[in-house]
Design a protein around this motif. Structure first.
Motif, PDB file in Angstrom:
ATOM      1  N   MET A   1     -11.846  11.073  10.084  1.00 35.71           N
ATOM      2  CA  MET A   1     -11.741   9.664   9.721  1.00 35.71           C
ATOM      3  C   MET A   1     -11.271   9.567   8.271  1.00 35.71           C
ATOM      4  N   HIS A   2     -10.792   8.401   7.881  1.00 35.88           N
ATOM      5  CA  HIS A   2     -10.369   8.165   6.508  1.00 35.88           C
ATOM      6  C   HIS A   2     -11.331   7.197   5.825  1.00 35.88           C
ATOM      7  N   ASP A   3     -11.698   7.520   4.575  1.00 34.38           N
ATOM      8  CA  ASP A   3     -12.534   6.609   3.806  1.00 34.38           C
ATOM      9  C   ASP A   3     -11.647   5.513   3.200  1.00 34.38           C
ATOM     10  N   PRO A   4     -12.231   4.526   2.522  1.00 39.22           N
ATOM     11  CA  PRO A   4     -11.417   3.426   1.969  1.00 39.22           C
ATOM     12  C   PRO A   4     -10.346   3.868   0.976  1.00 39.22           C
ATOM     13  N   HIS A   5     -10.481   5.091   0.443  1.00 36.32           N
ATOM     14  CA  HIS A   5      -9.499   5.599  -0.516  1.00 36.32           C
ATOM     15  C   HIS A   5      -8.442   6.472   0.155  1.00 36.32           C
ATOM     16  N   GLY A   6      -8.499   6.558   1.480  1.00 35.41           N
ATOM     17  CA  GLY A   6      -7.509   7.338   2.198  1.00 35.41           C
ATOM     18  C   GLY A   6      -7.827   8.809   2.329  1.00 35.41           C
ATOM     19  N   GLU A   7      -8.996   9.231   1.825  1.00 38.47           N
ATOM     20  CA  GLU A   7      -9.392  10.632   1.919  1.00 38.47           C
ATOM     21  C   GLU A   7      -9.992  10.917   3.297  1.00 38.47           C
TER      22      GLU A   7
END
Length: 262
Positions: free
Chosen positions: A196-202
């Motif tokens: 999955m991606h966090d809000p920062h795209g990581e």
């Protein structure tokens, strides 16, 4: 008959209450459980934190009950070594919500409690219900199913089979088809990492329960039979004696010694 009961869903789980009420028909019951749901934490012994124990008066008629801020394995170890007046004759771990399937049993706190008991040569059974939630469960019917299993096991109490995995179907008694004793399908992995991606795209990874998305099983394996209405019972052997394998490894090292002396 002295019976120790523990679980991983916590001492206030309706599953452990159903187990205790059933086992009181067979002997003196002692209870040692985590003080909260420990399904998502380390199921093994606590080595770097103190374990605090609280006596409980939640279960009428038991010989003793305690909760502690540790793992299911801690519950068994502390129960056997400190809390119980005598070593128990049998351990039951459960009733856990969600079936114990495939190789994921090795992550199960319900199982690690049973493994801990087996280290003391105490026969142990870990029991799960084919329901992921304690809601919409008719516990009187589940107790009836579990009673049939417990009656047989306690009549044939033996240390020759030290660990048993039991999965109960979440069904009405009229839908019950019987008990099947068979090996677990160890090719099954219920929990898998998904990205999955966090809000920062990581990118990060989370283990997802894919019980409803598992690939088709062989029809004679344990999970399809459980879904059809059978209780499944699977002996688990953690300390097998592979004599041939032992002799093979011994030859490897003897060969090394020969080469060294040459």
């Amino acid at each position: 008959m002295k019976i120790l009961v523990t679980n991983e869903d916590g001492i206030f789980s309706p599953g452990v209450e159903a187990m205790i009420e059933t086992l009181q028909h067979f002997g003196e019951v002692f209870v040692v459980c985590p003080d909260q749901d420990s399904s998502a934490v380390n199921p093994y012994n606590s080595m770097r934190q103190p374990v605090r124990v609280k006596e409980m008066h939640h279960f009428p008629g038991v010989a003793g009950a305690w909760s502690l801020n540790g793992s299911p394995a801690d519950c068994v170890k502390l129960g056997v070594e400190v809390l119980l007046p005598d070593r128990p004759d049998f351990l039951f771990s459960g009733i856990n919500f969600g079936p114990n399937l495939g190789r994921d049993i090795y992550y199960s706190g319900t199982m690690t409690a049973a493994v801990e008991a087996s280290l003391y040569n105490i026969p142990a059974v870990f029991v799960s219900l084919n329901s992921r939630s304690p809601h919409n469960v008719n516990y009187s019917k589940i107790k009836t199913l579990f009673y049939q299993v417990a009656e047989v096991l306690l009549q044939h109490k033996t240390k020759s089979v030290s660990l048993l995995n039991v999965n109960l179907p979440n069904i009405d008694k009229r839908e019950f088809k019987g008990i099947q004793v068979l090996p677990m399908d160890m090719s099954v992995s219920r929990y898998r990492f998904v990205g999955m991606h966090d809000p920062h795209g990581e990118m990060y990874y989370w283990q997802k329960d894919q019980l409803q998305e598992l690939e088709p099983f062989h029809p004679s394996s344990d999970y399809p039979l459980l879904k059809e209405g059978y209780i499944t019972v699977s002996p688990i052997e953690l300390r097998p004696h592979f004599k041939r394998r032992q002799e093979q490894v011994e030859r490897w090292f003897k060969s090394m010694e020969t080469n060294t002396t040459d």
